[in-house]
Design an enzyme around this catalytic site. Structure first.
Site, PDB file in Angstrom:
ATOM      1  N   GLY A  66      21.226 -18.978 146.612  1.00  0.00           N
ATOM      2  CA  GLY A  66      21.108 -19.156 145.078  1.00  0.00           C
ATOM      3  C   GLY A  66      20.131 -18.104 145.184  1.00  0.00           C
ATOM      4  O   GLY A  66      19.230 -17.975 146.374  1.00  0.00           O
ATOM      5  N   CYS A  67      20.064 -17.548 144.033  1.00  0.00           N
ATOM      6  CA  CYS A  67      19.116 -16.552 143.805  1.00  0.00           C
ATOM      7  C   CYS A  67      17.366 -16.805 144.064  1.00  0.00           C
ATOM      8  O   CYS A  67      15.660 -16.384 144.241  1.00  0.00           O
ATOM      9  CB  CYS A  67      18.955 -15.724 142.839  1.00  0.00           C
ATOM     10  SG  CYS A  67      19.972 -14.458 141.750  1.00  0.00           S
ATOM     11  N   GLN A  68      17.282 -18.291 143.862  1.00  0.00           N
ATOM     12  CA  GLN A  68      15.452 -19.062 143.609  1.00  0.00           C
ATOM     13  C   GLN A  68      15.330 -19.724 144.031  1.00  0.00           C
ATOM     14  O   GLN A  68      14.337 -19.411 144.694  1.00  0.00           O
ATOM     15  CB  GLN A  68      15.976 -19.339 141.642  1.00  0.00           C
ATOM     16  CG  GLN A  68      16.012 -18.379 140.747  1.00  0.00           C
ATOM     17  CD  GLN A  68      15.706 -18.626 139.203  1.00  0.00           C
ATOM     18  OE1 GLN A  68      14.650 -19.778 138.880  1.00  0.00           O
ATOM     19  NE2 GLN A  68      16.338 -17.990 138.651  1.00  0.00           N
TER      20      GLN A  68
END
Lengths: 156, 412
Positions: A66-68
């Site tokens: 995921g990006c985060q």
């Protein structure tokens, strides 16, 4: 805080979500909460009840990016049911994982495919966390669980 | 500052009224917008310029024989003049419209890079670069056999200038660095870096995305070879940006995207290309975007720069002090010269956890790697929470951030 499990068996034994704790119980609990603080404290409490995945399983091949935050997933088939080993490095995501597992874990593959996690999250007013733009890996994780279940169904 | 209009706006706190979006509430919380490094909010002057364009002068530019097109073209080219003055470029045709900083850098990599670089040449970037100023150069190196080197970053978040000098050599063809770091807020000493690079025979591209809203830009004084920035980080619309390039460099560069507008003569056998700047502006441009960017620059230029700088420096100082009071909070990026950006980590919470809990309180920050994964690897952290400020932020925003973090910490 949760303990790191030494191996898969320990994780499966220690994880209450999908077995002792079902989605309906979580929905009932949420009904008592008036504001966001209560809800998020509860989600963080859930994350503490979710055991930590064995370090050995936090391998690159188990990552859903995921990006985060990172999410790791493996699974086991036992007595006609699918059991998932899931973790994240973000506490809120771990709490959301617990909620997902309460609906999708320890079930026959066919039941997993019938379950509607979007509905569950909408009911809990957490649907924004499942938004495709969120990039926290949660949506990708739910999709992966479904894919695993679909593969399992095809094999039998 | 010389030549300053006596009507330049000096009351920075009054400017907040010009930004309608900031009046919003999220439940019982007012919006606390601390993500200007991701994108800035727009003043009514810019919103009105966009609206006015479509209401009164929308037409395709450069080609038609009617008055509406004349009006659109005049406004569009007028915006180019505004940008030229804003960055003090020698010629208006050194201002190329792009979609943004990313496209501008890609243009230089593909057009200048491919035509100029040979195997064995070196490109020097830094560990703090945004992916937009890393990946195009990586690909270019793969295509040409050139080598990519990266200047290290100190624990404070500054460029390791000793390392820069070590890496700079006669094989260095290009130095590509950010004027200001989006993650750390660090203002890099670009003038001296450019001077050193030129001495070594290298060109310099500056990623100015984070600089243009906060620092005066003079590309001639800097002697920058290329300077790239985005409209949406400068109170302008998304989808528009600028590549500044020295005339001699742009003249020698082959076209990048091809099609209409950038041609002079087309036959099926052969095509000749248009002069600057149109050589690099294929297709119908984002006309409204350019005009909106022009309006944004005019808005910013009407503000007393000293007052603005003092306001932002005060926000940085106060914000830093407030965050340092919080137990378990570690600031990431403590350079001596910074724009008002505060990246930090809060013990017991992944940046995403902190971002989510702040969001519940109407506080908009960004959490993650900020498109600077190599920097995160170099600092050995998974990401940061970043609060980034702009001219419309005030002390109340900082107080709410402070309170919001204290509440957030109580969860973790």
């Amino acid at each position: 805080m949760s303990e790191v499990m030494p191996d898969t068996e320990a994780y499966l034994a220690a994880n209450p979500f999908g077995t002792e704790v079902q989605a309906s119980e979580i929905v009932e609990n949420f009904a008592f909460f008036d504001d966001w603080e209560d809800r998020y404290r509860f989600i963080l409490d859930l994350s503490k009840q979710l055991p930590e995945m064995p370090d050995a399983l936090k391998a690159p091949e188990h990552i859903i990016h995921g990006c985060q935050s990172q999410v790791w997933i493996t699974h086991h088939s036992r007595d006609g049911r699918l059991y998932f080993v899931l973790d994240s490095d973000a506490h809120i995501v771990r709490g959301l994982i617990a909620i997902v597992l309460s609906a999708l874990n320890a079930r026959p593959a066919a039941d997993i495919l019938k379950a509607d996690v979007d509905d569950l999250f909408a009911e809990l007013d957490l649907i924004r966390h499942l938004s495709p733009t969120r990039g926290n890996g949660l949506r990708a994780m739910v999709a992966r669980i479904r894919k695993i279940a679909a593969t399992e169904c095809e094999a039998h | 500052m010389a030549g300053l209009s006596s009507t330049a706006r000096q009351d920075i706190t009054a400017l907040r009224q010009d930004f309608p979006i900031l009046q919003q509430q999220f439940g019982r919380y007012p919006l606390t917008y601390l993500d200007s490094a991701a994108t800035t909010q727009k003043p009514t002057a810019v919103i009105a310029a966009l609206d006015n364009y479509y209401r009164t002068m929308n037409a395709n530019v450069h080609r038609a024989a009617h008055q509406l097109s004349d009006r659109a073209t005049a406004a569009f080219e007028g915006a180019r003049d505004t940008v030229q003055q804003f960055v003090n470029a020698a010629h208006r045709h050194e201002i190329i419209w792009t979609r943004g900083t990313t496209e501008a850098i890609n243009l230089v990599a593909q057009s200048w890079g491919r035509s100029q670089l040979r195997a064995g040449d070196e490109i020097l970037i830094s560990e703090m670069e945004h992916h937009a100023n890393i990946v195009p150069w990586q690909m270019l190196c793969q295509e040409t056999g050139a080598r990519l080197q990266a200047i290290r970053v100190t624990p404070d978040g500054e460029l390791d200038l000793a390392h820069f000098e070590q890496l700079l050599n006669e094989r260095t063809a290009l130095v590509a660095i950010c004027h200001v770091s989006n993650t750390l807020g660090t203002i890099n000493p670009v003038a001296s870096i450019i001077a050193a690079a030129h001495d070594a025979g290298a060109r310099v591209l500056l990623d100015g995305a984070q600089a243009v809203a906060h620092l005066p830009i003079d590309v001639q004084a800097l002697d920058a070879d290329f300077y790239a920035f985005s409209g949406h980080k400068l109170y302008g619309p998304t989808g528009i940006g600028v590549l500044y390039g020295k005339e001699s460099l742009l003249d020698a560069m082959p076209p990048w995207q091809t099609g209409g507008e950038m041609i002079e003569q087309v036959t099926l056998a052969h095509t000749t290309f248009n002069q600057l700047p149109f050589k690099f502006e294929a297709g119908t441009p984002h006309i409204a975007g350019a005009i909106g960017l022009g309006a944004a620059i005019e808005y910013l230029s009407a503000i007393d720069p000293a007052a603005l700088r003092a306001h932002e420096d005060a926000l940085l100082a106060r914000g830093t002090a407030l965050l340092q009071q919080i137990d378990g909070l570690r600031l990431v990026g403590t350079a001596a010269q910074k724009i008002p950006v505060l990246s930090f980590l809060l013990e017991g919470g992944h940046p995403q956890d902190v971002g989510t809990l702040l969001d519940q309180q109407g506080i908009a920050v960004r959490a993650g790697h900020h498109c600077t994964m190599p920097l995160m690897q170099s600092l050995a952290i998974p990401g940061t929470v970043r609060a980034s400020m702009s001219l419309y932020n005030n002390q109340d925003d900082l107080e709410r951030l402070h309170q919001g973090l204290i509440k957030t910490r109580s969860f973790l």
